[in-house]
Design a protein around this motif. Structure first.
Motif, PDB file in Angstrom:
ATOM      1  N   GLY A  47      -3.953 -24.202  26.069  1.00 19.25           N
ATOM      2  CA  GLY A  47      -5.306 -24.011  26.577  1.00 19.25           C
ATOM      3  C   GLY A  47      -6.376 -24.374  25.571  1.00 19.25           C
ATOM      4  N   VAL A  48      -7.631 -24.232  26.012  1.00 16.44           N
ATOM      5  CA  VAL A  48      -8.798 -24.513  25.173  1.00 16.44           C
ATOM      6  C   VAL A  48      -9.639 -23.252  25.082  1.00 16.44           C
ATOM      7  CG1 VAL A  48     -10.938 -25.853  24.980  1.00 16.44           C
ATOM      8  CG2 VAL A  48      -8.829 -26.958  25.810  1.00 16.44           C
ATOM      9  N   ASP A  49      -9.989 -22.880  23.873  1.00 15.80           N
ATOM     10  CA  ASP A  49     -10.862 -21.732  23.642  1.00 15.80           C
ATOM     11  C   ASP A  49     -12.268 -22.110  24.099  1.00 15.80           C
ATOM     12  OD1 ASP A  49     -12.640 -19.834  22.563  1.00 15.80           O
ATOM     13  OD2 ASP A  49     -11.261 -19.392  20.917  1.00 15.80           O
ATOM     14  N   LEU A  50     -12.776 -21.450  25.145  1.00 14.37           N
ATOM     15  CA  LEU A  50     -14.072 -21.828  25.706  1.00 14.37           C
ATOM     16  C   LEU A  50     -15.260 -21.354  24.875  1.00 14.37           C
ATOM     17  CD1 LEU A  50     -13.441 -21.426  29.538  1.00 14.37           C
ATOM     18  CD2 LEU A  50     -13.370 -23.488  28.118  1.00 14.37           C
ATOM     19  N   ASP A  51     -14.998 -20.539  23.862  1.00  9.01           N
ATOM     20  CA  ASP A  51     -16.072 -20.162  22.945  1.00  9.01           C
ATOM     21  C   ASP A  51     -16.292 -21.236  21.889  1.00  9.01           C
ATOM     22  OD1 ASP A  51     -16.645 -17.698  24.152  1.00  9.01           O
ATOM     23  OD2 ASP A  51     -14.990 -16.731  23.088  1.00  9.01           O
ATOM     24  N   THR A  52     -15.197 -21.835  21.446  1.00  8.70           N
ATOM     25  CA  THR A  52     -15.288 -22.839  20.378  1.00  8.70           C
ATOM     26  C   THR A  52     -15.047 -24.262  20.882  1.00  8.70           C
ATOM     27  OG1 THR A  52     -12.938 -22.669  19.848  1.00  8.70           O
ATOM     28  CG2 THR A  52     -14.431 -21.135  18.738  1.00  8.70           C
ATOM     29  N   LEU A  53     -14.500 -24.374  22.103  1.00  7.50           N
ATOM     30  CA  LEU A  53     -14.107 -25.663  22.689  1.00  7.50           C
ATOM     31  C   LEU A  53     -13.068 -26.379  21.834  1.00  7.50           C
ATOM     32  CD1 LEU A  53     -17.504 -26.973  24.098  1.00  7.50           C
ATOM     33  CD2 LEU A  53     -15.725 -25.623  25.234  1.00  7.50           C
ATOM     34  N   ARG A  54     -12.237 -25.604  21.189  1.00 11.53           N
ATOM     35  CA  ARG A  54     -11.136 -26.156  20.402  1.00 11.53           C
ATOM     36  C   ARG A  54      -9.808 -25.794  21.072  1.00 11.53           C
ATOM     37  NH1 ARG A  54     -12.942 -27.882  15.262  1.00 11.53           N
ATOM     38  NH2 ARG A  54     -15.171 -28.295  15.538  1.00 11.53           N
ATOM     39  N   PRO A  55      -8.843 -26.731  21.044  1.00  9.56           N
ATOM     40  CA  PRO A  55      -7.530 -26.431  21.626  1.00  9.56           C
ATOM     41  C   PRO A  55      -6.787 -25.397  20.787  1.00  9.56           C
ATOM     42  CG  PRO A  55      -7.458 -28.525  20.471  1.00  9.56           C
ATOM     43  CD  PRO A  55      -8.894 -28.092  20.476  1.00  9.56           C
TER      44      PRO A  55
END
Length: 366
Positions: A213-221
């Motif tokens: 998944g992708v961390d939606l706070d940082t937009l990093r995988p």
């Protein structure tokens, strides 16, 4: 009298079919011996190689797929962890100690090497001198070390599998299992190649190459290492349907070869499904990591209950029971048409459409 969970595979006697799979649950002698004390039928150690200095792990290296409505529930688990980074000589010493203290417990050494005959021959000859009971060739790790043509980079090519298994079997004095990757188009090709080269058993499946998944706070995988990541191996209960399909295909392709099945096994009922599809033993890794090693006692009771429910006295009676019931979609259509003629005389198309509508409504009700 309770049904027996005892199983014999390649001449090895397991008290029960539950093995701790290769990974963190078998990372050193201490945890391996603990698993034996708690009642596991066997342990497949964390994969080892001759040169540990080439194995460098990162942190973090795990990420979880959680239920969006309940963060405590974990459906899937991704890891980018490599094989063991402990010295090879240390492993040899610990194997000797384990077999000295637990001579009747089954210890399987998971091995992985580069695409060089001399490396595979050396690791087999040196490890088997310690008294381990069998080898599991890791031809399937989906991430890390592909530049050394190790893991899935090797196991995805049937011709390479045939060659490397041949190298190992030329010097192995104990049973050899080949662990298969699910990251292929033809599920049966590499198992067939391994069997043609003389392998004694197949293990399946290793983890599924994934991005959790992708961390939606940082937009990093995820898992995020210094802001970056790499695709990793997916496991957990969400992987079980995929693992079951692969086991079924392999069981049909190499029907006389023992299979050690794994992938999302969290309960005795899960294990029973793998046995019903042809497995002799099952391996648990993520399920044990998330539930604790003691879960094996519960799993054994649940598996016994499945056997008792069907009047089976042993695992042999359950093994492969579900295999004959896989067929083609064309055959399913023919069977259903025949059933309609037999029990649905006089039923018009509107009646059948009504039943289809009911099924659709039930799927969309929530």
């Amino acid at each position: 009298m309770a049904p027996s969970l005892r199983v014999v595979v390649n001449g090895m006697e397991f008290e029960n079919p539950f093995l701790l799979g290769s990974g963190p649950p078998g990372t050193n002698a201490k945890v391996i011996m603990k698993s034996f004390d708690l009642g596991w039928g066997g342990n497949v150690c964390k994969t080892i190689s001759l040169d540990h200095t080439k194995v460098i792990n990162t942190n973090p290296r795990y990420a979880k797929l959680r239920d969006p409505d309940d963060a405590k529930k974990v459906f899937g688990f991704e890891n980018i962890e490599l094989i063991s980074d402990r010295p090879f000589e240390t492993w040899l010493e610990e194997f000797r100690e384990i077999k000295k203290r637990y001579p009747k417990h089954i210890l399987v050494a998971s091995i992985m090497e580069e695409y060089r005959k001399e490396a595979w021959v050396e690791i087999v000859e040196r490890v088997q001198e310690t008294g381990v009971d069998a080898f599991e060739m890791n031809l399937s790790c989906p991430h890390g070390l592909p530049e050394r043509r190790m893991g899935a980079a090797m196991g995805a090519d049937p011709e390479i599998v045939r060659e490397v298994v041949g190298w190992v079997k030329s010097v192995a004095k104990i049973p050899v299992w080949a662990k298969m990757t699910p990251n292929v188009g033809d599920v049966a090709a590499s198992p067939k190649a391994a069997v043609a080269a003389g392998v004694d058993g197949i293990s399946a499946i290793n983890t599924i190459l994934s991005v959790v998944g992708v961390d939606l706070d940082t937009l990093r995988p995820m898992p995020t290492v210094e802001g970056y990541t790499t695709p990793g191996g997916y496991s957990g209960m969400a992987a079980r349907p995929i693992a079951l399909r692969h086991v079924m295909e392999i069981a049909k392709a190499v029907p006389n070869t023992p299979i050690s099945g794994m992938g999302g096994i969290y309960s005795g009922g899960d294990a029973a499904q793998f046995v019903a599809l042809g497995c002799h033993t099952v391996q648990v890794c993520t399920g044990a990591m998330l539930q604790g090693y003691k879960v094996v006692q519960k799993m054994k009771q649940e598996l016994e209950a499945v056997l008792a429910k069907h009047g089976f006295e042993s695992l042999e009676q359950l093994r492969g029971q579900a295999l004959p019931y896989f067929t083609t979609h064309h055959d399913l259509v023919s069977r259903q048409q025949a059933a309609k003629k037999e029990i649905g005389i006089g039923r018009d198309n509107e009646t059948w459409q009504g039943e289809i509508d009911k099924e659709t409504d039930s799927l969309t009700a929530n």
